[in-house]
Write an enzyme that holds these catalytic residues in place. Structure first.
Site, mmCIF file in Angstrom:
data_model
loop_
_atom_site.group_PDB
_atom_site.id
_atom_site.type_symbol
_atom_site.label_atom_id
_atom_site.label_comp_id
_atom_site.label_asym_id
_atom_site.label_seq_id
_atom_site.Cartn_x
_atom_site.Cartn_y
_atom_site.Cartn_z
ATOM 1 N N ARG A 1 0.872 -1.188 0.000
ATOM 2 C CA ARG A 1 0.000 0.000 0.000
ATOM 3 C C ARG A 1 0.904 1.231 0.000
ATOM 4 N NH1 ARG A 1 -3.726 -0.136 5.028
ATOM 5 N NH2 ARG A 1 -4.869 -1.720 3.869
ATOM 6 N N ARG B 1 -1.527 6.600 9.591
ATOM 7 C CA ARG B 1 -1.631 6.071 8.219
ATOM 8 C C ARG B 1 -1.801 7.201 7.205
ATOM 9 N NH1 ARG B 1 -3.721 0.603 8.367
ATOM 10 N NH2 ARG B 1 -2.818 -0.370 10.202
ATOM 11 N N LYS C 1 -3.319 1.161 14.938
ATOM 12 C CA LYS C 1 -3.355 2.045 13.771
ATOM 13 C C LYS C 1 -3.973 3.395 14.138
ATOM 14 C CE LYS C 1 -5.940 -0.764 11.286
ATOM 15 N NZ LYS C 1 -6.934 -1.390 10.405
ATOM 16 N N LYS D 1 -5.628 7.102 12.241
ATOM 17 C CA LYS D 1 -6.043 7.673 10.953
ATOM 18 C C LYS D 1 -6.485 9.129 11.096
ATOM 19 C CE LYS D 1 -7.409 3.198 9.216
ATOM 20 N NZ LYS D 1 -8.474 2.329 8.707
ATOM 21 N N CYS E 1 -15.144 -3.509 0.142
ATOM 22 C CA CYS E 1 -13.739 -3.708 0.504
ATOM 23 C C CYS E 1 -13.160 -4.837 -0.339
ATOM 24 C CB CYS E 1 -13.647 -4.060 1.979
ATOM 25 S SG CYS E 1 -14.312 -5.695 2.315
ATOM 26 N N CYS F 1 -7.763 -11.003 1.453
ATOM 27 C CA CYS F 1 -7.833 -10.542 2.840
ATOM 28 C C CYS F 1 -7.959 -11.738 3.787
ATOM 29 C CB CYS F 1 -9.012 -9.595 3.047
ATOM 30 S SG CYS F 1 -9.099 -9.081 4.771
ATOM 31 N N CYS G 1 -16.295 -8.531 6.329
ATOM 32 C CA CYS G 1 -16.225 -8.850 7.769
ATOM 33 C C CYS G 1 -16.530 -7.577 8.549
ATOM 34 C CB CYS G 1 -14.842 -9.424 8.114
ATOM 35 S SG CYS G 1 -13.586 -8.199 8.498
ATOM 36 N N CYS H 1 -13.873 -1.883 6.481
ATOM 37 C CA CYS H 1 -12.936 -1.177 5.601
ATOM 38 C C CYS H 1 -13.610 -0.316 4.519
ATOM 39 C CB CYS H 1 -11.976 -2.165 4.955
ATOM 40 S SG CYS H 1 -10.968 -3.028 6.167
HETATM 41 FE FE1 SRM Z 1 -8.957 -2.017 6.417
HETATM 42 C C1 SRM Z 1 -7.563 -4.598 8.170
HETATM 43 C C2 SRM Z 1 -8.132 -3.421 3.567
HETATM 44 C C3 SRM Z 1 -9.701 0.883 4.956
HETATM 45 C C4 SRM Z 1 -10.676 -1.017 9.278
HETATM 46 N N1 SRM Z 1 -7.961 -3.695 5.966
HETATM 47 C C5 SRM Z 1 -7.415 -4.605 6.814
HETATM 48 C C6 SRM Z 1 -6.545 -5.609 6.054
HETATM 49 C C7 SRM Z 1 -5.151 -5.066 6.018
HETATM 50 C C8 SRM Z 1 -6.577 -7.055 6.564
HETATM 51 C C9 SRM Z 1 -5.484 -7.441 7.523
HETATM 52 O O1 SRM Z 1 -5.370 -6.853 8.611
HETATM 53 O O2 SRM Z 1 -4.739 -8.350 7.185
HETATM 54 C C10 SRM Z 1 -7.221 -5.529 4.650
HETATM 55 C C11 SRM Z 1 -6.349 -5.885 3.461
HETATM 56 C C12 SRM Z 1 -7.171 -6.528 2.385
HETATM 57 C C13 SRM Z 1 -6.422 -6.720 1.133
HETATM 58 O O3 SRM Z 1 -6.263 -7.882 0.711
HETATM 59 O O4 SRM Z 1 -6.025 -5.744 0.508
HETATM 60 C C14 SRM Z 1 -7.791 -4.127 4.696
HETATM 61 N N2 SRM Z 1 -8.816 -1.356 4.626
HETATM 62 C C15 SRM Z 1 -8.545 -2.112 3.533
HETATM 63 C C16 SRM Z 1 -8.779 -1.339 2.251
HETATM 64 C C17 SRM Z 1 -7.814 -1.696 1.142
HETATM 65 C C18 SRM Z 1 -10.237 -1.558 1.827
HETATM 66 C C19 SRM Z 1 -10.576 -1.141 0.433
HETATM 67 O O5 SRM Z 1 -11.134 -2.013 -0.238
HETATM 68 O O6 SRM Z 1 -10.321 -0.020 0.023
HETATM 69 C C20 SRM Z 1 -8.655 0.104 2.789
HETATM 70 C C21 SRM Z 1 -7.243 0.617 2.757
HETATM 71 C C22 SRM Z 1 -7.164 2.017 3.255
HETATM 72 C C23 SRM Z 1 -5.806 2.642 3.130
HETATM 73 O O7 SRM Z 1 -5.435 2.961 2.001
HETATM 74 O O8 SRM Z 1 -5.142 2.842 4.144
HETATM 75 C C24 SRM Z 1 -9.082 -0.093 4.238
HETATM 76 N N3 SRM Z 1 -9.934 -0.322 7.054
HETATM 77 C C25 SRM Z 1 -10.228 0.716 6.227
HETATM 78 C C26 SRM Z 1 -11.201 1.568 6.836
HETATM 79 C C27 SRM Z 1 -11.835 2.804 6.204
HETATM 80 C C28 SRM Z 1 -11.085 4.069 6.486
HETATM 81 O O9 SRM Z 1 -10.023 4.061 7.120
HETATM 82 O O10 SRM Z 1 -11.575 5.105 6.053
HETATM 83 C C29 SRM Z 1 -11.504 1.012 8.080
HETATM 84 C C30 SRM Z 1 -12.568 1.531 9.072
HETATM 85 C C31 SRM Z 1 -12.136 2.738 9.813
HETATM 86 C C32 SRM Z 1 -11.326 2.358 11.001
HETATM 87 O O11 SRM Z 1 -10.107 2.263 10.896
HETATM 88 O O12 SRM Z 1 -11.927 2.109 12.059
HETATM 89 C C33 SRM Z 1 -10.683 -0.169 8.200
HETATM 90 N N4 SRM Z 1 -9.054 -2.664 8.403
HETATM 91 C C34 SRM Z 1 -9.867 -2.150 9.380
HETATM 92 C C35 SRM Z 1 -9.751 -2.964 10.557
HETATM 93 C C36 SRM Z 1 -10.490 -2.731 11.910
HETATM 94 C C37 SRM Z 1 -9.723 -1.818 12.782
HETATM 95 C C38 SRM Z 1 -10.289 -1.718 14.152
HETATM 96 O O13 SRM Z 1 -10.172 -0.672 14.761
HETATM 97 O O14 SRM Z 1 -10.836 -2.715 14.660
HETATM 98 C C39 SRM Z 1 -8.854 -4.018 10.245
HETATM 99 C C40 SRM Z 1 -8.410 -5.162 11.162
HETATM 100 C C41 SRM Z 1 -7.337 -4.759 12.097
HETATM 101 O O15 SRM Z 1 -6.785 -3.673 12.064
HETATM 102 O O16 SRM Z 1 -7.035 -5.616 12.939
HETATM 103 C C42 SRM Z 1 -8.455 -3.796 8.882
HETATM 104 FE FE1 SF4 Z 2 -10.829 -7.642 4.918
HETATM 105 FE FE2 SF4 Z 2 -12.787 -7.259 6.593
HETATM 106 FE FE3 SF4 Z 2 -11.399 -5.178 5.715
HETATM 107 FE FE4 SF4 Z 2 -13.029 -6.385 4.097
HETATM 108 S S1 SF4 Z 2 -13.643 -5.317 5.982
HETATM 109 S S2 SF4 Z 2 -10.901 -5.834 3.630
HETATM 110 S S3 SF4 Z 2 -12.914 -8.495 4.748
HETATM 111 S S4 SF4 Z 2 -10.622 -6.791 6.981
#
Ligand code: SRM
Ligand code: SF4
Length: 559
Positions: A79, A148, A211, A213, A433, A439, A478, A482
């Site tokens: 990323r 981030r 993390k 943001k 997502c 993922c 899930c 995201c």
């Molecule tokens: Fe996310 C984890 C993809 C935005 C909340 N997110 C992941 C991971 C890295 C899975 C992992 O931990 O192994 C995913 C990778 C999937 C893949 O194969 O690419 C993933 N997140 C994404 C992306 C690519 C979704 C998308 O389709 O665009 C977004 C990348 C953003 C970026 O460029 O940095 C993405 N993730 C978000 C957002 C939205 C936002 O930030 O505006 C959220 C919700 C807001 C937040 O942070 O609360 C988000 N991602 C999570 C979480 C839950 C965090 C938490 O507080 O519980 C995880 C899991 C974790 O961190 O343990 C996670």
């Molecule tokens: Fe993976 Fe869940 Fe984030 Fe979708 S919402 S990219 S399934 S961690």
């Protein structure tokens, strides 16, 4: 347990990995050299995230590989760090070249305004990062327990102050970068500059508990979904100038099914700070999270829990004490939309910007749509820059009036305007997502399935005469959230393969969370529910009322 001190006994694996990482170096250099496996050592898998890289495996092929007694098919996702989502044509051209050479070939525009490449083999990680570095792009801190990618309102045509908030995003990103040179040593073979770990007054050797943001919004535009960030800065304009920012804190969406202690939360606006104080306040919010955040349970360690545990007033006081800046009363502001402004728009300086709908952010070529080729051609002209939006779309940006015909020609050649025009309003306000197949946390499909589901949803929308309703529709595989489904008017959150919880009742501007309406629905049940909800909305809505507001008013927000 000789040699184990009190700290070791209590410390989680993640905390220990950070503390003993030698400035995020760990044993990454050795892990990369090990040709016996496509994987990294366990601790290095944690540390590599701070370098913007995730180890993954092809989940579609897990069973087959298991049956053949083979190891998982490991690969990596990178990323890139792009504060404000802005890159030049040279950068995009390089990204596409890299994608073609080292990854699956598809570029994913993310919900945080940046890009990801998937399917990179371990042996190709260094060449990938070196190539990005040639055009001065890096992936430092795109993931990991640090700040981030900093997001901003995407479209320069939204306001004459767009440059200013973009610069702020860059400054924040720079200010909060880890100071270690590990990235340069591990990936770019830079010489070791110092023997000891570099001094990092912010992150020290503990980094953040989780993390972090930050986003910056220019009202009335909320495409950045400001309240879902740990820190949301809302620009306040007076007499044609940005005078400062309302500072919101404690947004975060991730939850865990079955863990009642976890919850989605929108950021609370703490107060206004003049613009000369904003960096200091942001910095000290981060230090409060560093020092007060939960380091025992990663599920409960985001800033939202820190604030709720401390109490809002206590938290505010701590930030004020550390920064020596008092929050002033919140200044009035209002958001009017979260949608991108598709098509052409001109900014205050006269430059043109063309926003293109990219379904779920996937830049790829298909038989009937050569999106990737079109974007490459745009980059080759050198007449347009690229801006990514938090809705996973792209803007061909900063185009001089005299260059518009050149870009228009490509838009016509690849029928890009047609994409904007033929996609339904619901589709243009949808996001999914990544989910399967990369993922590791996905329970259900995301971006691979949403387009197919929307074909059917579109029919239900049309049947109920709602084609002019820009309903936000977001799906995740899930409960991590995201694609920000918890503040979508319709949120579908994967619970198991083919099953989703249906959430309703958020407003269209991103200022209210939705609530769970039904659990574990299969596709036919989702369509049935939507059909009856849409029929009722059509019958009972007040003039100008959005679908989310209607669901909220009608109490359609709970099983
Ligand atoms: Fe996310 C984890 C993809 C935005 C909340 N997110 C992941 C991971 C890295 C899975 C992992 O931990 O192994 C995913 C990778 C999937 C893949 O194969 O690419 C993933 N997140 C994404 C992306 C690519 C979704 C998308 O389709 O665009 C977004 C990348 C953003 C970026 O460029 O940095 C993405 N993730 C978000 C957002 C939205 C936002 O930030 O505006 C959220 C919700 C807001 C937040 O942070 O609360 C988000 N991602 C999570 C979480 C839950 C965090 C938490 O507080 O519980 C995880 C899991 C974790 O961190 O343990 C996670
Ligand atoms: Fe993976 Fe869940 Fe984030 Fe979708 S919402 S990219 S399934 S961690």
């Amino acid at each position: 347990m000789a040699g184990t001190d009190q700290k070791d006994l209590k410390e989680t694996i993640a905390e220990k990995a950070k503390r003993t990482s030698n400035g995020l170096r760990g044993t990454l250099a050795d892990s990369l050299k090990d040709e016996h496996t496509g994987s990294l050592r366990d601790t290095d898998q944690l540390l590599v995230k701070f370098h913007g890289i995730y180890q993954q495996d092809d989940r579609d092929r897990r069973r087959e590989r298991e049956e053949r007694k083979l190891d998982k098919l490991y690969s990596f996702m990178i990323r890139v760090r792009i504060p404000g989502g802005f890159i030049g044509p040279v950068h995009w051209e390089m990204a596409q070249n890299i994608a073609g050479k080292y990854s699956t070939g598809t570029i994913k525009i993310t919900t945080r305004q940046t890009i990801q490449l998937h399917g990179i083999l371990k042996s190709n990680l260094k060449p990938t990062i070196k190539s990005f570095n040639e055009v001065f792009l890096d992936s430092i801190a795109a993931c990991g327990d640090v700040n981030r990618n900093v997001t901003t309102t995407a479209n320069p045509a939204s306001s004459p102050h767009h440059d200013e908030i973009n610069n702020l995003a860059k400054e924040i990103s720079k200010m909060l970068l880890p100071k270690t040179r590990a990235y340069y040593e591990v990936w770019l073979d830079s010489e070791k500059l110092v023997e000891k770990t570099e001094e990092d007054p912010l992150y020290r050797d503990v980094y953040l508990p989780r993390k972090f943001k930050i986003g910056v919004a220019l009202p009335p535009w909320n495409d950045v979904d400001i309240f879902t960030n740990d820190i949301g800065l809302i620009a306040i304009e007076e007499n044609g100038k940005i005078i400062g920012y309302n500072v919101a804190a404690g947004g975060g969406l991730g939850t865990t099914h079955g863990n009642e202690k976890t919850y989605a939360r929108l950021a609370t606006v703490l107060g206004f700070v003049p613009k000369e104080s904003v960096l200091k306040v942001v910095y000290e919010i981060v230090t409060v999270q560093r020092d007060f955040g939960n380091r025992d349970d990663r599920k409960l360690s985001r800033l939202k829990y820190t604030i709720d545990n401390m109490g809002l007033e206590e938290f505010k006081k701590e930030v004020e004490k550390r920064s020596s800046i008092s929050f002033q009363s919140i200044k009035p502001y209002s958001f009017k939309t979260r949608s991108d402004q598709y098509g052409w728009a001109q900014d205050a300086k006269g430059a043109w910007h063309f926003t293109l709908f990219v379904e779920n952010g996937l830049v790829t070529d298909s038989e009937d749509r050569k999106l990737k080729t079109a974007l490459y051609e745009v980059a080759k002209t050198r007449r347009a820059a690229f801006r990514f939006t938090c809705n996973q779309n792209v803007i061909f940006a900063d185009i001089k009036t005299s260059d518009v015909p050149v870009i228009e020609e490509i838009i016509r050649k690849y029928k890009l305007q047609e994409i904007n025009e033929t996609a339904s309003l619901v589709r243009k306000n949808s996001m999914a997502c990544v989910a399967l197949n990369t993922c590791p946390l996905a329970l259900a499909e995301g971006q691979r399935y949403l387009p197919l589901l929307l074909d059917k949803v579109d029919a239900v929308v049309t049947k109920n005469n709602l084609n002019n309703e820009p309903i936000t529709f977001r799906m995740t595989g899930c409960p991590n959230g995201c694609a920000r489904p918890y503040n979508a008017e319709i949120g579908l959150i994967g619970t198991a393969y083919g099953k989703y919880n249906l959430h309703l009742g958020a407003d269209c501007n991103g200022t209210r969370l939705n609530k769970k309406y039904r659990e574990n629905l299969e596709e036919s049940e989702i369509l049935q529910e939507l059909d009856s909800l849409f029929a009722r909305f059509n019958r009972e809505k007040n003039t100008g009322e959005s679908f989310g507001d209607f669901c909220n008013r009608a109490g359609l927000t709970g099983s």
